[in-house]
Write an enzyme that holds these catalytic residues in place. Sequence first.
Site, PDB file in Angstrom:
ATOM      1  N   ALA A  44       0.839  -1.208   0.000  1.00 24.66           N
ATOM      2  CA  ALA A  44       0.000   0.000   0.000  1.00 24.66           C
ATOM      3  C   ALA A  44       0.863   1.244   0.000  1.00 24.66           C
ATOM      4  O   ALA A  44       2.084   1.175   0.189  1.00 24.66           O
ATOM      5  CB  ALA A  44      -0.933  -0.002   1.202  1.00 24.66           C
ATOM      6  N   ASN A  45       0.241   2.386  -0.214  1.00 25.11           N
ATOM      7  CA  ASN A  45       0.873   3.696  -0.077  1.00 25.11           C
ATOM      8  C   ASN A  45       0.354   4.383   1.175  1.00 25.11           C
ATOM      9  O   ASN A  45      -0.728   4.062   1.666  1.00 25.11           O
ATOM     10  CB  ASN A  45       0.577   4.565  -1.304  1.00 25.11           C
ATOM     11  CG  ASN A  45       1.353   4.125  -2.520  1.00 25.11           C
ATOM     12  OD1 ASN A  45       2.414   3.535  -2.403  1.00 25.11           O
ATOM     13  ND2 ASN A  45       0.811   4.394  -3.701  1.00 25.11           N
TER      14      ASN A  45
END
Length: 425
Positions: free
Chosen positions: A227-228
Site C-alpha cells: 500500500a501507499n
Amino acid sequence: MKRVLLIIGGGIAAYKSLDLIRRLKERGMSVRCVLTKGGQEFITPLAVGAISNEHVATDLFDLNAEREIGHIRLAREADVVVVAPATADLLARMAQGQANDMATAILLATRAPVLAAPAMNPAMWAHAATQRNVKQLAADGVAFIGPNAGEMAERGEAGVGRMAEVAEIVPRVEQLLEGESEARRGFGFIDVADRRPSGGKLPLAGRHVLVTSGPTHEPIDPVRYIANRSSGKQGHAVAAAAQKLGARVTLITGPVEIADPEGVTVQHVETAQEMLTAVEAALPADVAVFAAAVADWRVASAAEGKIKKAKGAPPPALHLAENADILATVARLKPRRRPQLVIGFAAETDAVVENAERKRSAKAVDWIVANDVSQGSGVFGGERNTVHLVTAQGVENWPQMSKADVAAALIGRAARYLAQSVEQV
C-alpha cells in the site's frame, strides 16, 4: 481588518500577552482573547479586556455567550488563532483533541491557522511526552514559534523553554495572515453564494465530477498487502468541495478511516484494478480528479493462504507486476469519453515540480497538483498541505493551506475553467 484570537495559557509568560495584544493592534488587527483558568492566576480579564477593548472569554458554559454558541462563533470568525503562552498542559490537551474548556473547544472547532508559542520549564519541554505532543500538533498543521533559551522564572533554572518574544511573534502572525489572504485572493476560491450571471445556479450545477481518493491495497496473501501512505483526507476534501459548488460527485476511494463526505456518491474499493473498473464505469464526467495514491505494483500471484515463516529459510521472493495507470488511461481516452478536465496528483520526495512537469507531459494530463511528501513534511495524515499547480501555462506555487482550502481552491479553479470553455464555444 484582520481578526486575531489570542488564547492565553496558565504560565508566568502570560504577562507578555498584554504587550502582544498592544503590538498586534498597532498593526491594525482586532484582537479577541480567551483567558484560561490557569491564565487568570497570572493576569486578570479586566487587564486583558482594557487593552484589547473586547470582551474576554473565560468560561465555556457562560450563559450569555453560549446562547449564541459563543465558542463556535469565536472559532469561525478568527483569521488566525494564537496560543501564547502554550503550556505543556494546553499542548497535551490540544494534541489529544480535548474540548473541556473554552480554549480547547475553540481550537478543535477553528478552521483558521493556529500558531503556538510554547512556554514551560526546560525539563517539561524536553520531556518525551511534550515532544510527542508537539510532533503530533505539527503534523496536524499547527505552527510553532519558540521556545527560546534563557533563564527561567525558577531560581537557578535555565535552558530552552522561554516563550518567544513579542517582537518575534508579531511578524509570524502577519506571515500566517498573509498566507491565508493570498490563498483566498489568488487561488481560485468560489464561495457557495457566488452564482453564475444567469439562472442563479451554483458554479458546478449540472456537472459531474469524478474523484479518486485514499490508497489501494494490493494483497500479498490474505493477511498482508502492499500500500501507499495515504489517509484520503485531500481526496475526500476535493469531493466535498465539488459537492458544495453544486456538482454531482462520484467518489471512488480505497481503504480509509475517515467518513464519507455528505451528498456524494461513494464507492469503496480495495485494489488498483477495482479502482480502474469503478472509474471506467463512472464515466463520462466533466472533471476527473485523481487524488488516490494508487500502488504502482501488485504481487503477480497473491498466495491463497498466509505465507508462513520457516526457521532458517530466506524470506519468500515477491514477484511484482505493474498495475494499470488509471490517470494515464483516462487522460488518453478519445474525446467523447475523456473528461474535459483531467487533474492528477503527484506525491514526490525530491525535485517535486520537475517530476510533476514530466508526469503531466508523459500522461497527457491537463493539470498536476504536486506536493512534497518526504519524511518530516507532515502531509500524510496531516490537516495542511503545500502544493504546486502544474499546467501547460506554467507552475503556480501555492502557500500552505488546510487540505479543505486546497480542495476549495482547486475546485474553484476547475469551475472557472469549465465556465471559460463554455464562453469560448
